[in-house]
Scaffold this active site. Structure first.
Site, PDB file in Angstrom:
ATOM      1  N   TYR A 248       0.838  -1.200   0.000  1.00 28.23           N
ATOM      2  CA  TYR A 248       0.000   0.000   0.000  1.00 28.23           C
ATOM      3  C   TYR A 248       0.878   1.258   0.000  1.00 28.23           C
ATOM      4  O   TYR A 248       1.668   1.492   0.921  1.00 28.23           O
ATOM      5  CB  TYR A 248      -0.928   0.022   1.216  1.00 28.23           C
TER       6      TYR A 248
ATOM      7  N   SER B  36     -13.674  -3.536  -0.017  1.00 24.69           N
ATOM      8  CA  SER B  36     -14.411  -2.740  -1.015  1.00 24.69           C
ATOM      9  C   SER B  36     -15.921  -2.878  -0.865  1.00 24.69           C
ATOM     10  O   SER B  36     -16.610  -3.287  -1.810  1.00 24.69           O
ATOM     11  CB  SER B  36     -13.971  -3.119  -2.434  1.00 24.69           C
ATOM     12  N   PRO B  37     -16.479  -2.528   0.297  1.00 23.78           N
ATOM     13  CA  PRO B  37     -17.915  -2.693   0.518  1.00 23.78           C
ATOM     14  C   PRO B  37     -18.801  -1.743  -0.280  1.00 23.78           C
ATOM     15  O   PRO B  37     -20.027  -1.912  -0.285  1.00 23.78           O
ATOM     16  CB  PRO B  37     -18.065  -2.426   2.023  1.00 23.78           C
TER      17      PRO B  37
ATOM     18  N   GLY C  88     -18.101  -4.361  -9.504  1.00 23.74           N
ATOM     19  CA  GLY C  88     -17.017  -4.874 -10.332  1.00 23.74           C
ATOM     20  C   GLY C  88     -15.781  -5.098  -9.477  1.00 23.74           C
ATOM     21  O   GLY C  88     -15.878  -5.316  -8.258  1.00 23.74           O
TER      22      GLY C  88
ATOM     23  N   VAL D 265     -18.045   3.173  -7.301  1.00 22.19           N
ATOM     24  CA  VAL D 265     -18.999   2.877  -6.236  1.00 22.19           C
ATOM     25  C   VAL D 265     -20.407   2.787  -6.811  1.00 22.19           C
ATOM     26  O   VAL D 265     -20.728   3.435  -7.811  1.00 22.19           O
ATOM     27  CB  VAL D 265     -18.945   3.944  -5.127  1.00 22.19           C
ATOM     28  N   PHE D 266     -21.253   1.981  -6.183  1.00 25.13           N
ATOM     29  CA  PHE D 266     -22.637   1.837  -6.645  1.00 25.13           C
ATOM     30  C   PHE D 266     -23.552   2.875  -6.022  1.00 25.13           C
ATOM     31  O   PHE D 266     -24.643   3.131  -6.528  1.00 25.13           O
ATOM     32  CB  PHE D 266     -23.157   0.423  -6.362  1.00 25.13           C
TER      33      PHE D 266
END
Length: 303
Positions: free
Chosen positions: A52, A213-214, A218, A223-224
């Site tokens: 990271y 990645s909540p 994809g 983000v949704f």
């Protein structure tokens, strides 16, 4: 903040984790503020990896860490991803942990995960590395990331240290591990088992799943939340979040936390106010009807 018994090992940790992948772009003081905000919200578990920020994230976290704060929190890091390949060799695991400890300015990490499966893994070597790290006090417990059940079984056969964590991608729009269990004995697309029933396996073996990645759909496509590609999902999220007086971000995390597998959720925000907001998810309880309504709104059909 509710606590989770990681892998039924006795290591207790907050059900929401602060992921530190993106902190490399901030100052030491800003990182201190973020850590303190997390602790104030009840978060006592922080997720790192040697890659990271090219190591910068661990270094900044270490610069922000004080002895008093270290005693209050648990630190997790990961290793095995190298440029162009994966490496589970004993030499790399040991050197990677030493480098992470130096950057983090700590004598030990609470958990070490193997980041991505290495098909060239020699489990005997991994077991030797784990033994050395445990006996030296550098690592308290071990786990994996993005592994399927048979890969875990192979590794567990050779190491005496129980693997207590598997870090996997999971969000309302990334539900493969859930879909295959719901669509058993059908020819629907959701019936395709891409991970060896890892959700049920983890519950049987007392392995804590950490959801990464909540908020993503994809792999890393965005983000949704408030995304025009998911109108029905956002309509449902907006309504239920308003009914519960929380944000849609908190609701998306609460949806994961509702699962009886006791999934620990990693959030990677670097915004203190958003972090405070997301942490309210720990106080929310969804009914079965609400959970399944959100699941269906993401485009999943029940057989």
């Amino acid at each position: 903040m509710k606590q989770i018994n990681l892998g039924n090992s006795g290591l207790m940790a907050s059900e929401i984790v602060l992921g530190c992948m993106r902190i490399n772009k901030f100052s030491v003081d800003e990182v201190k503020d973020l850590i303190n905000t997390a602790v104030e919200c009840g978060i006592d578990f922080f997720d790192h990896a040697d890659i990271y920020g090219g190591g910068k994230s661990e270094e900044l976290f270490g610069d922000a860490l004080t002895p008093a704060l270290r005693d209050k929190i648990k630190i997790q890091t990961k290793c095995s991803i190298r440029k162009g390949f994966y490496d589970f060799s004993k030499e790399h695991i040991l050197s990677s942990v030493d480098a992470s400890l130096k950057r983090l300015k700590t004598d030990y990490v609470d958990t070490l995960l193997l980041h991505r499966p290495d098909t060239l893994m020699e489990p005997e070597e991994v077991a030797e590395a784990f033994n050395e790290l445990y006996k030296s006090g550098k690592v308290k417990s071990f786990g994996v990331s993005n592994h399927n059940p048979m890969q875990i079984e192979l590794l567990q056969k050779y190491t005496e240290h129980k693997l207590i964590i598997n870090q996997l991608q999971l969000s309302i729009t990334n539900t493969g591990m859930i879909d295959s269990g719901i669509n058993v004995n059908t020819k629907f697309p959701g019936a395709i088992d891409r991970d060896g029933s890892v959700l049920e396996y983890s519950r049987l073996k007392d392995i804590t799943i950490q959801a990464w990645s909540p908020f993503q759909y994809g792999f890393f496509e965005g983000v949704f939340l408030n995304n025009d590609k998911f109108p029905e999902l956002n309509k449902v999220l907006d309504r239920i979040s308003a009914e519960k007086n929380i944000s849609t971000s908190a609701l998306a995390v609460a949806w994961i936390l509702r699962h009886p597998a006791k999934i620990q959720t990693i959030v990677g925000t670097t915004n203190k106010d958003r972090l405070k907001d997301i942490c309210t998810a720990s106080d929310v309880s969804l009914t079965r009807e609400e959970w399944y309504e959100i699941y269906r709104a993401a485009g999943n059909e029940l057989p």
